[in-house]
Design an enzyme around this catalytic site. Structure first.
Site, mmCIF file in Angstrom:
data_model
loop_
_atom_site.group_PDB
_atom_site.id
_atom_site.type_symbol
_atom_site.label_atom_id
_atom_site.label_comp_id
_atom_site.label_asym_id
_atom_site.label_seq_id
_atom_site.Cartn_x
_atom_site.Cartn_y
_atom_site.Cartn_z
ATOM 1 N N ILE B 123 0.842 -1.201 0.000
ATOM 2 C CA ILE B 123 0.000 0.000 0.000
ATOM 3 C C ILE B 123 0.875 1.248 0.000
ATOM 4 C CG2 ILE B 123 -1.586 1.379 1.405
ATOM 5 C CD1 ILE B 123 -3.092 -1.036 2.088
ATOM 6 N N GLY B 124 0.687 2.097 -0.976
ATOM 7 C CA GLY B 124 1.422 3.358 -1.046
ATOM 8 C C GLY B 124 0.514 4.518 -0.711
ATOM 9 N N TYR B 125 0.349 4.792 0.550
ATOM 10 C CA TYR B 125 -0.455 5.939 0.992
ATOM 11 C C TYR B 125 0.469 7.037 1.530
ATOM 12 C CZ TYR B 125 -4.842 3.186 0.906
ATOM 13 O OH TYR B 125 -5.913 2.451 0.531
ATOM 14 N N THR B 126 1.233 6.659 2.571
ATOM 15 C CA THR B 126 2.024 7.649 3.299
ATOM 16 C C THR B 126 3.103 8.275 2.419
ATOM 17 O OG1 THR B 126 1.636 6.369 5.290
ATOM 18 C CG2 THR B 126 3.439 7.949 5.378
ATOM 19 N N THR B 132 0.107 11.132 9.275
ATOM 20 C CA THR B 132 -1.145 11.223 10.013
ATOM 21 C C THR B 132 -2.146 12.098 9.263
ATOM 22 O OG1 THR B 132 -0.124 10.775 12.120
ATOM 23 C CG2 THR B 132 -2.116 12.107 12.162
ATOM 24 N N GLU B 240 -8.565 -2.633 9.105
ATOM 25 C CA GLU B 240 -7.190 -2.897 9.501
ATOM 26 C C GLU B 240 -7.030 -2.746 11.007
ATOM 27 O OE1 GLU B 240 -4.429 -1.034 6.825
ATOM 28 O OE2 GLU B 240 -2.846 -1.104 8.331
ATOM 29 N N ASN B 369 -2.261 6.576 17.470
ATOM 30 C CA ASN B 369 -3.116 6.442 18.659
ATOM 31 C C ASN B 369 -3.724 7.772 19.099
ATOM 32 O OD1 ASN B 369 -2.699 3.726 18.737
ATOM 33 N ND2 ASN B 369 -1.909 3.676 20.824
#
Lengths: 345, 385
Positions: B123-126, B132, B240, B369
């Site tokens: 997965i290439g999100y960040t 965040t 997830e 968190n």
């Protein structure tokens, strides 16, 4: 697929929901905040009329069979009543009454017991056919007729009229007394069990007391969460509600998460005891958890409320002080550590 | 309430444990312990797939067993307790998204192969400046005829060095508000314009930086609708969050501690250890109950939102505390790495030191968190945003 999962449910059963609603309505009507204040100031008290009322509701023998004068509820059904009682803040002697009455299988009249466990008060002994000694921190000793207490190797019912009552005002609103017996003839007590049977019965009463006080604590925590939510939403600082500040939101979230965890662990622990009277393990762990959650809750809610939270005119103290008492009664952390370790391994 | 775990779930756990005992060789276990992934591990996953375990919770129409989420919960529990990883991201996050929003062609192309563990996705999100605050991502995709041309950089792209496909979040409409101009694209990782560079992490964890330079992805690589990517992403993360709960890891640590300290024979004379174990047992119990509550919600067809955040926050923070406590109770020997003969191994053959180092990752992985706490404040407690 529904069939596979039908058994697992974290929702109130129909009976629980009905009991919860009835209890909540009764308590909200009879014990609004204004009444709690009146009890706090001494203008009002929990007296024989109040006791008669809860006897009528069946709250003095929740888990006792109907034939023995009780309401014939399961422990999980009784739990929702204690949960609502805690939420209301009403200082009614339902937990001690049901711990003693539940263990004995007797409903109807209020039998009370000492809240000071671990033998801290010395207890009662028999010499020359007479009972003497002290029982510490007995709830509603001024209302109950009878005390359930260990006398030497026995478990006995003692007439409270024969005891000297010394008020032991506590952090919360509930009436509490130290009792001294000085030479009560053994002919005036009713021995209900001896030896190992007495020990088992006393243990059952102790377990019930833990369960009931725990549920009361959980209900009171819910009220603290609700008060906190209202306060941080309505209170304006620096031009906006406290709830807009991330530091405050995180504290409030921590408070909420602690209470959710305490609540479900408590219900689960009570369920385990209900399913298997030989398995109080979940109860000890849940109480251990709730005591520490209470410590954190006190920090979070009072931090968020600031000065307002400690004024007598704002009701938070009724619940945080009540919680200090309920987290400790029915087994303090020292006792829970000993019980949990013995149980866990 | 009724907390009875259905008998068939308890029986399934036992059956799965017997199955794993029969198919796991020492060689495969060694690869799990050393790296968590690799060729032997992949072959083991393929066997799990062939024997029907990977698609337990998948709908029947996609080749799954269509079992209730309680089975899936039990599956994750058994695997986690044994320290066995599964291709979670591909199997649950990606596959669930494909089922929901993929085209029929995409479903037919990917789902059967995912179920057989033949392909894996990264997965290439960040991005370096969008973690965040993921919606701040800048990787740009511009239409050029029947292709998108993608330029940008992704970071913490776990498993990109092993994956067959890259699942990307890209900005397709820079003029739109930042949550509205994002789309999802999928491409084979072996495509000109994709460069994967290793980014070594603590705890022997390997992740990657992925550079995207004039990468051409056909329009058929668009997942769902253009510019609707944000809602797809946030829904996926909910799944997830539930699946990465470390409750079984904490259970194993607790059991290991009890066994080790009993072995040492002096638990009764160790007041700190007794008190610490009681506290850990109580913390774990409350978490286990909450874990079941969420499984029960899923089984009932409801989506846990603040409940999932609660479990994510509290379980991962307890895992850090638990592994730290284990080090204090077991002493400095527990910090020796597993390459050493004198390393202390738990029943899954893992060291406490590595689990401690790993435990910190999921404080932010799967959604930080502190952001989860904000979600709890909003959706659990009902505070104004």
């Amino acid at each position: 697929m529904r069939v596979e999962t039908a058994a697992l449910s974290f929702e109130d059963s129909e009976t629980q929901a009905l009991l919860r609603q009835t209890a909540a309505e009764f308590l909200a009507g009879r014990y609004p905040i204004s009444r709690l204040y009146a009890i706090e100031s001494g203008e009002s008290k929990v007296g024989p009329a109040e006791l008669a009322e809860i006897r009528e509701l069946g709250w003095l023998g929740l888990t006792v069979s109907e034939s023995a004068g009780g309401a014939g509820l399961s422990l999980l059904e009784a739990a929702v009543i204690l949960d609502e009682l805690g939420y209301s803040g009403a200082p009614l002697p339902v937990a001690p009454g049901n711990a003693a009455g539940g263990a004995l299988g007797r409903g109807g009249d209020l039998v009370t017991l000492g809240e000071e466990r671990r033998g801290l008060s010395g207890g009662l002994r028999v010499e020359g056919g007479r009972v003497s000694g002290r029982v510490g921190l007995v709830a509603a000793a001024d209302l109950a007729g009878t005390l359930l207490a260990p006398v030497g190797e026995s478990l006995a019912l003692l007439p409270l009229a024969a005891a000297r009552l010394r008020p032991a005002p506590n952090v919360d609103l509930a009436g509490c007394f130290d009792l001294d017996f000085a030479g009560l003839p053994t002919t005036e007590i009713e021995v209900v069990a001896n030896g190992s049977t007495a020990a088992a019965l006393a243990e059952r009463a102790a377990q019930l007391q833990t369960a009931l006080r725990l549920l009361e604590a959980v209900g009171m925590m819910r009220r603290v969460v609700e008060l906190t939510k209202t306060f941080v939403t309505d209170r304006i600082v620096f031009g906006q509600p406290v709830a807009k500040f991330q530091a405050a939101r995180h504290r409030a979230a921590n408070l909420f998460m602690d209470v959710e965890m305490a609540r479900w662990a408590a219900y689960h622990g009570v369920w385990r005891l209900q399913e298997d009277a030989g398995d109080p393990g979940g109860l000890w762990l849940a109480k251990h958890w709730a005591i520490r959650a209470t410590e954190r809750l006190l920090v979070h809610t009072h931090m968020l409320h600031g000065g307002v939270g400690v004024t007598m005119e704002y009701p938070l103290h009724l619940f945080t002080q009540g919680l200090m008492a309920r987290a400790t009664r029915g087994g303090d952390l020292e006792e829970m550590v000993a019980r949990a370790t013995a149980w866990a391994r | 309430v009724n907390f009875v775990v259905p008998r068939e779930i308890v029986e399934f756990e036992a059956e799965l444990n017997r199955y794993l005992d029969s198919v796991l060789s020492e060689e495969v276990l060694e690869e799990f312990r050393a790296h968590g992934i690799g060729r032997k591990v992949t072959r083991f996953w393929q066997r799990l797939g062939a024997d029907g375990y990977l698609g337990l919770g998948w709908p029947v129409e996609y080749g799954g067993a269509g079992r209730s989420p309680l089975y899936l919960h039990a599956f994750h529990h058994v695997m986690g307790y044994r320290g066995l990883t599964i291709p979670l991201v591909t199997l649950e996050t990606i596959a669930r998204a494909l089922m929901r929003i993929g085209s029929e062609e995409q479903k037919a192309k990917f789902l059967p192969r995912i179920l057989r563990a033949e392909i894996e996705f990264a997965i290439g999100y960040t991005e370096p400046d969008a973690g965040t605050d993921l919606a701040a991502l800048q990787t740009r995709a511009v239409r050029d005829g029947d292709h998108y041309v993608v330029n940008g950089q992704k970071i913490y792209t776990s498993a990109a060095h092993l994956a067959d496909y890259l699942w990307l979040a890209v900005r397709t409409d820079p003029a739109a508000p930042k949550h509205r101009g994002i789309s999802l694209l999928v491409t084979p990782i072996e495509t000109p314009g994709v460069e994967v560079a290793p980014l070594p992490m603590m705890a022997d964890h390997k992740t990657n930086i992925v550079f995207l330079r004039d990468l051409r992805i056909p329009l058929s690589g668009l997942i769902g609708e253009e510019n609707k990517g944000w809602s797809y992403i946030t829904t996926q993360l909910n799944y997830e969050r539930v699946a990465i709960s470390p409750v079984p890891i904490i259970e194993r640590a607790y059991d290991n501690l009890c066994a080790r300290l009993q072995e040492a024979g002096a638990l009764a004379a160790k007041p700190f250890a007794r008190a610490a174990l009681a506290e850990l047992a109580a913390d774990l119990y409350a978490l286990q109950v909450m874990d079941w509550k969420i499984a029960a919600m899923l089984a009932d067809g409801r989506v846990p939102v603040h409940e999932a955040s609660l479990l994510k926050v509290l379980s991962n923070e307890l895992n850090v505390r638990c592994q730290s406590l284990a080090v204090q109770l077991l002493g400095p020997r527990s910090l020796v790495r597993r390459e050493s003969e004198s390393a202390l191994l738990d029943p899954a053959g893992l060291t406490t030191e590595r689990q401690l180092r790993r435990s910190v990752v999921n404080l932010f992985g799967g959604g930080s968190n502190d952001i989860q706490r904000d979600l709890v404040a909003t959706f659990g407690l009902g505070l104004p945003r």
